[in-house]
Design a protein around this motif. Structure first.
Motif, PDB file in Angstrom:
ATOM      1  N   LEU A  47       0.832  -1.202   0.000  1.00  0.00           N
ATOM      2  CA  LEU A  47       0.000   0.000   0.000  1.00  0.00           C
ATOM      3  C   LEU A  47       0.869   1.256   0.000  1.00  0.00           C
ATOM      4  CD1 LEU A  47      -2.679  -1.111   2.643  1.00  0.00           C
ATOM      5  CD2 LEU A  47      -2.792  -1.313   0.154  1.00  0.00           C
ATOM      6  N   THR A  48       0.648   2.100  -1.006  1.00  0.00           N
ATOM      7  CA  THR A  48       1.402   3.347  -1.136  1.00  0.00           C
ATOM      8  C   THR A  48       0.459   4.542  -0.983  1.00  0.00           C
ATOM      9  OG1 THR A  48       1.130   3.279  -3.525  1.00  0.00           O
ATOM     10  CG2 THR A  48       3.124   2.274  -2.643  1.00  0.00           C
ATOM     11  N   SER A  49       1.005   5.748  -1.106  1.00  0.00           N
ATOM     12  CA  SER A  49       0.219   6.961  -0.856  1.00  0.00           C
ATOM     13  C   SER A  49      -0.983   7.093  -1.797  1.00  0.00           C
ATOM     14  CB  SER A  49       1.110   8.200  -0.963  1.00  0.00           C
ATOM     15  OG  SER A  49       1.719   8.267  -2.235  1.00  0.00           O
ATOM     16  N   TRP A  50      -0.815   6.691  -3.080  1.00  0.00           N
ATOM     17  CA  TRP A  50      -1.947   6.850  -4.006  1.00  0.00           C
ATOM     18  C   TRP A  50      -3.103   5.929  -3.629  1.00  0.00           C
ATOM     19  CZ3 TRP A  50      -3.918   2.843  -6.854  1.00  0.00           C
ATOM     20  CH2 TRP A  50      -3.098   1.753  -7.130  1.00  0.00           C
ATOM     21  N   GLN A  51      -2.785   4.767  -3.002  1.00  0.00           N
ATOM     22  CA  GLN A  51      -3.845   3.859  -2.566  1.00  0.00           C
ATOM     23  C   GLN A  51      -4.579   4.406  -1.343  1.00  0.00           C
ATOM     24  OE1 GLN A  51      -0.853   0.801  -2.795  1.00  0.00           O
ATOM     25  NE2 GLN A  51      -2.252  -0.572  -3.859  1.00  0.00           N
ATOM     26  N   PHE A  52      -3.834   5.061  -0.447  1.00  0.00           N
ATOM     27  CA  PHE A  52      -4.480   5.720   0.693  1.00  0.00           C
ATOM     28  C   PHE A  52      -5.378   6.870   0.204  1.00  0.00           C
ATOM     29  CE2 PHE A  52      -1.054   3.663   3.090  1.00  0.00           C
ATOM     30  CZ  PHE A  52      -1.772   3.182   4.178  1.00  0.00           C
ATOM     31  N   PHE A  53      -4.911   7.590  -0.809  1.00  0.00           N
ATOM     32  CA  PHE A  53      -5.691   8.686  -1.388  1.00  0.00           C
ATOM     33  C   PHE A  53      -7.020   8.152  -1.952  1.00  0.00           C
ATOM     34  CE2 PHE A  53      -6.731  11.090  -5.327  1.00  0.00           C
ATOM     35  CZ  PHE A  53      -7.054  12.317  -4.758  1.00  0.00           C
ATOM     36  N   VAL A  54      -6.959   7.054  -2.702  1.00  0.00           N
ATOM     37  CA  VAL A  54      -8.180   6.454  -3.266  1.00  0.00           C
ATOM     38  C   VAL A  54      -9.102   5.986  -2.141  1.00  0.00           C
ATOM     39  CG1 VAL A  54      -9.089   4.554  -4.673  1.00  0.00           C
ATOM     40  CG2 VAL A  54      -7.056   5.776  -5.429  1.00  0.00           C
ATOM     41  N   ALA A  55      -8.525   5.375  -1.082  1.00  0.00           N
ATOM     42  CA  ALA A  55      -9.343   4.900   0.047  1.00  0.00           C
ATOM     43  C   ALA A  55     -10.067   6.054   0.738  1.00  0.00           C
ATOM     44  CB  ALA A  55      -8.456   4.159   1.049  1.00  0.00           C
ATOM     45  N   VAL A  56      -9.389   7.196   0.898  1.00  0.00           N
ATOM     46  CA  VAL A  56     -10.001   8.373   1.535  1.00  0.00           C
ATOM     47  C   VAL A  56     -11.182   8.892   0.705  1.00  0.00           C
ATOM     48  CG1 VAL A  56      -9.599  10.806   2.132  1.00  0.00           C
ATOM     49  CG2 VAL A  56      -7.961   9.065   2.847  1.00  0.00           C
ATOM     50  N   THR A  57     -11.084   8.778  -0.629  1.00  0.00           N
ATOM     51  CA  THR A  57     -12.177   9.272  -1.485  1.00  0.00           C
ATOM     52  C   THR A  57     -13.426   8.388  -1.394  1.00  0.00           C
ATOM     53  OG1 THR A  57     -11.386   8.080  -3.464  1.00  0.00           O
ATOM     54  CG2 THR A  57     -10.584  10.340  -3.134  1.00  0.00           C
ATOM     55  N   ALA A  58     -13.334   7.258  -0.682  1.00  0.00           N
ATOM     56  CA  ALA A  58     -14.526   6.417  -0.456  1.00  0.00           C
ATOM     57  C   ALA A  58     -15.377   6.966   0.691  1.00  0.00           C
ATOM     58  CB  ALA A  58     -14.114   4.979  -0.142  1.00  0.00           C
ATOM     59  N   LEU A  59     -14.798   7.841   1.540  1.00  0.00           N
ATOM     60  CA  LEU A  59     -15.517   8.338   2.726  1.00  0.00           C
ATOM     61  C   LEU A  59     -16.824   9.063   2.397  1.00  0.00           C
ATOM     62  CD1 LEU A  59     -12.558   9.530   5.009  1.00  0.00           C
ATOM     63  CD2 LEU A  59     -14.042   7.539   5.322  1.00  0.00           C
ATOM     64  N   PRO A  60     -16.865   9.966   1.374  1.00  0.00           N
ATOM     65  CA  PRO A  60     -18.146  10.620   1.065  1.00  0.00           C
ATOM     66  C   PRO A  60     -19.253   9.637   0.694  1.00  0.00           C
ATOM     67  CG  PRO A  60     -16.350  11.805   0.017  1.00  0.00           C
ATOM     68  CD  PRO A  60     -15.771  10.540   0.577  1.00  0.00           C
ATOM     69  N   SER A  61     -18.924   8.613  -0.087  1.00  0.00           N
ATOM     70  CA  SER A  61     -19.938   7.613  -0.456  1.00  0.00           C
ATOM     71  C   SER A  61     -20.407   6.818   0.762  1.00  0.00           C
ATOM     72  CB  SER A  61     -19.382   6.654  -1.516  1.00  0.00           C
ATOM     73  OG  SER A  61     -19.207   7.319  -2.744  1.00  0.00           O
ATOM     74  N   LEU A  62     -19.466   6.470   1.634  1.00  0.00           N
ATOM     75  CA  LEU A  62     -19.808   5.739   2.862  1.00  0.00           C
ATOM     76  C   LEU A  62     -20.718   6.584   3.754  1.00  0.00           C
ATOM     77  CD1 LEU A  62     -19.383   3.277   4.737  1.00  0.00           C
ATOM     78  CD2 LEU A  62     -17.358   4.447   5.645  1.00  0.00           C
ATOM     79  N   LEU A  63     -20.385   7.864   3.890  1.00  0.00           N
ATOM     80  CA  LEU A  63     -21.181   8.785   4.703  1.00  0.00           C
ATOM     81  C   LEU A  63     -22.583   8.955   4.113  1.00  0.00           C
ATOM     82  CD1 LEU A  63     -20.909  10.539   7.241  1.00  0.00           C
ATOM     83  CD2 LEU A  63     -20.101  12.407   5.792  1.00  0.00           C
ATOM     84  N   SER A  64     -22.670   9.057   2.790  1.00  0.00           N
ATOM     85  CA  SER A  64     -23.975   9.205   2.119  1.00  0.00           C
ATOM     86  C   SER A  64     -24.834   7.972   2.353  1.00  0.00           C
ATOM     87  CB  SER A  64     -23.788   9.420   0.618  1.00  0.00           C
ATOM     88  OG  SER A  64     -23.018  10.567   0.375  1.00  0.00           O
TER      89      SER A  64
END
Length: 558
Positions: free
Chosen positions: A208-225
């Motif tokens: 797991l590298t920084s770009w994978q953490f970045f993609v994982a963080v972008t899942a938060l809005p969908s999870l919150l919705s």
């Protein structure tokens, strides 16, 4: 005096219990607009708009995330220029392939249910993409993400519109536009914080590298919705259209309770009008069975025995609704609108999604050439980017130990993206005021002409500053024009055709986005001029097509 039901009164909006117990002065059944106005505007609507912010962010992130990770993931995933184009485009392929399915489900299963399921599925797809260890895995998850997001992307606007009265609907649409602009601003901000990091964490077989953490963080809005929409009711407009008036009335009472802080039972409307046309069954003596009389307060279980017939009838009515689009006078006009949106979104989304890669190349090139007198022209940068990508890909493919695949990513790599997003946000605000002054047609044609000029003007750009200025102007004008095309098409067609026109129009626009993102890297390999010439040509074609649209300022809706 005889009861209305015995005298053959045609009004079918009173239940049996209402007829038995009530005195002669009976309340008239309220339609949707009267009920939504009675529910008021207040805390419920504010909470709904707050919940809509992560929903809008989730839809923007799904289509835009890939463009930010391409420079960082280049070495890990062994990406060629064509691979980058496919990763940018494949989300749109997923959206196109599921558009009809989601449209059908939204009309059968409801708005809220679709939003919950859609955002939950998107969260899983985004997290799957974050854990991807190869470009094929990432492409599969991005395709599935587009497939899942197509529904919520379309239904969010409908859901918000149906939970507001006529007085507030136009403002709500402007608010949604601002939410999308905020989402585009937050993405480069997140990229600046996460992507320059040099994380490399090993968990079992996963790297797991920084770009994978970045993609994982972008899942938060969908999870919150996904979580937030559980707390909101189904669209009462949808419920009434299905004859589920008891549930619709409960939804109105819930909205009224939050907005007025009064008990639900004090909601002034006790009866809703029947908005479902149910075949009235008759006895031999022409006495009407009160099938419709139950609709205002009870769920329409009476329709269940005829469920299959109603589905066939719905399918037939769908084809009947499509028929005018394939005959005069709407055939030529509808094809014109589809082609216009195809051209506009091909140019707009191709440039928008390739800008992060372009700016990353500019930043890397400037760092490499610091102290040298060589100009930072777009052609030098493109040539450098194409050659470096090719050489690093070849080195990684043949496992050459003497050549290390390395990309320079710093916070300043994404500063230019923040400037472009900020310019788009300001312009979007101004366009809302200008559209009433000069009209949609003038804004659309002017915007497309300026965008076409900016695209070809990049060829002569000799500095990073001028490239950023031209890119900001292009994205701004393209974004306003793309919104104007949808707005124009709504006023060109009658109500019965509008939903279908917008759906087909968006499908053609996504097809343009998909093809543009695949053609762009292919043309980059041919030289400096072809990719920008392609975008300029399509924007110019859109400009000419927009100029001949039969639009009138402030014309009445059909």
């Amino acid at each position: 005096m005889s009861e209305p039901s015995e005298s053959g009164d045609p009004k079918p909006h009173k239940t049996a219990e209402h007829q038995i117990g009530d005195p002669p002065q009976k309340e008239a059944a309220a339609d949707f607009e009267a009920a939504i106005d009675a529910a008021g505007f207040g805390m419920f609507n504010i909470l709904l708009l707050v919940a809509a912010v992560p929903a809008a962010m989730g839809t923007v992130y799904e289509t835009s995330t890939m463009s930010y990770i391409l420079p960082s993931a280049e070495c890990d995933l062994k990406l060629s220029l064509l691979d980058k184009g496919i990763l940018n485009a494949i989300t749109y392929a997923g959206m196109i392939s599921s558009a009809v399915l989601w449209g059908y489900l939204a009309d059968i299963k409801g708005r809220r249910n679709l939003l919950i399921v859609g955002y939950a599925a998107d969260t899983i797809c985004v997290l799957g993409g974050a854990l991807s260890q190869s470009r094929i895995q990432l492409m599969v998850f991005k395709y599935l993400g587009g497939f899942c997001m197509s529904g919520p992307f379309a239904v969010l606007m409908t859901y918000l519109t149906e939970l507001h009265g006529r007085k507030h609907r136009q403002r709500i649409m402007m608010m949604v536009g601002i939410m999308f602009s905020i989402a585009t601003l937050t993405l480069p901000g997140l990229a600046m914080l996460i992507l320059p990091e040099t994380w490399n964490i090993q968990i079992w077989t996963l790297s797991l590298t920084s770009w994978q953490f970045f993609v994982a963080v972008t899942a938060l809005p969908s999870l919150l919705s996904f979580v937030l929409f559980f707390f909101f009711p189904e669209s009462p407009k949808f419920l009434m259209s299905k004859g589920r008036n008891r549930e619709a009335l409960d939804a109105f009472k819930f909205m009224y309770h939050l907005n007025s802080r009064k008990p639900k039972d004090s909601f002034p409307i006790k009866l809703l009008a029947n908005e479902v046309i149910v075949p009235v069954k008759k006895h031999a003596k022409d006495e009407t069975i009160p099938t419709e009389l139950k609709l205002p307060t009870e769920c329409v279980e009476v329709q269940d025995p005829e469920n299959q017939d109603s589905k066939k009838s719905s399918l037939r009515s769908g084809f009947t609704q499509l028929r005018p689009l394939f005959t005069k006078p709407y055939l030529g006009l509808s094809l014109w609108v589809y082609l216009l949106n195809f051209c506009v979104l091909l140019g707009q989304n191709t440039m928008r999604l390739w800008l992060p890669q372009l700016f990353a190349s500019i930043n890397e090139y400037e760092n490499l050439m610091s102290g040298e007198s060589q100009s930072t022209s777009i052609c030098n940068i493109l040539e450098y980017s194409v050659n470096r990508t090719q050489s690093q890909l070849e080195a990684v493919t043949r496992n050459d130990p003497t050549v290390e695949c390395h990309v320079i990513i710093t916070p300043s790599t994404y500063t230019n993206n923040l400037i472009v997003a900020g310019a788009g946000f300001v312009a979007y605000m101004l366009a809302g005021f200008l559209v009433n002054l000069v009209g949609v047609k003038l804004i659309m044609t002017s915007g497309l002409l300026i965008a076409a000029g900016c695209s070809i003007g990049m060829y002569w750009s000799s500095s990073a500053a001028s490239t950023v200025a031209l890119a900001s102007l292009f994205v701004t004008m393209g974004s306003i024009s793309a919104t104007s095309v949808i707005s124009a098409s709504v006023s060109l067609f009658p109500t019965s055709l509008r939903t279908m026109i917008v759906s087909l129009e968006m499908m053609f626009g996504r097809l343009g986005s998909l093809l543009g993102n695949i053609f762009f890297p292919a043309l980059m390999g041919l030289g400096c001029v072809p990719p920008f010439l392609m975008i300029s040509a399509f924007m110019l074609a859109g400009c000419f097509m927009a100029a001949f649209l039969p639009l009138k300022n402030k014309a009445a809706l059909k």
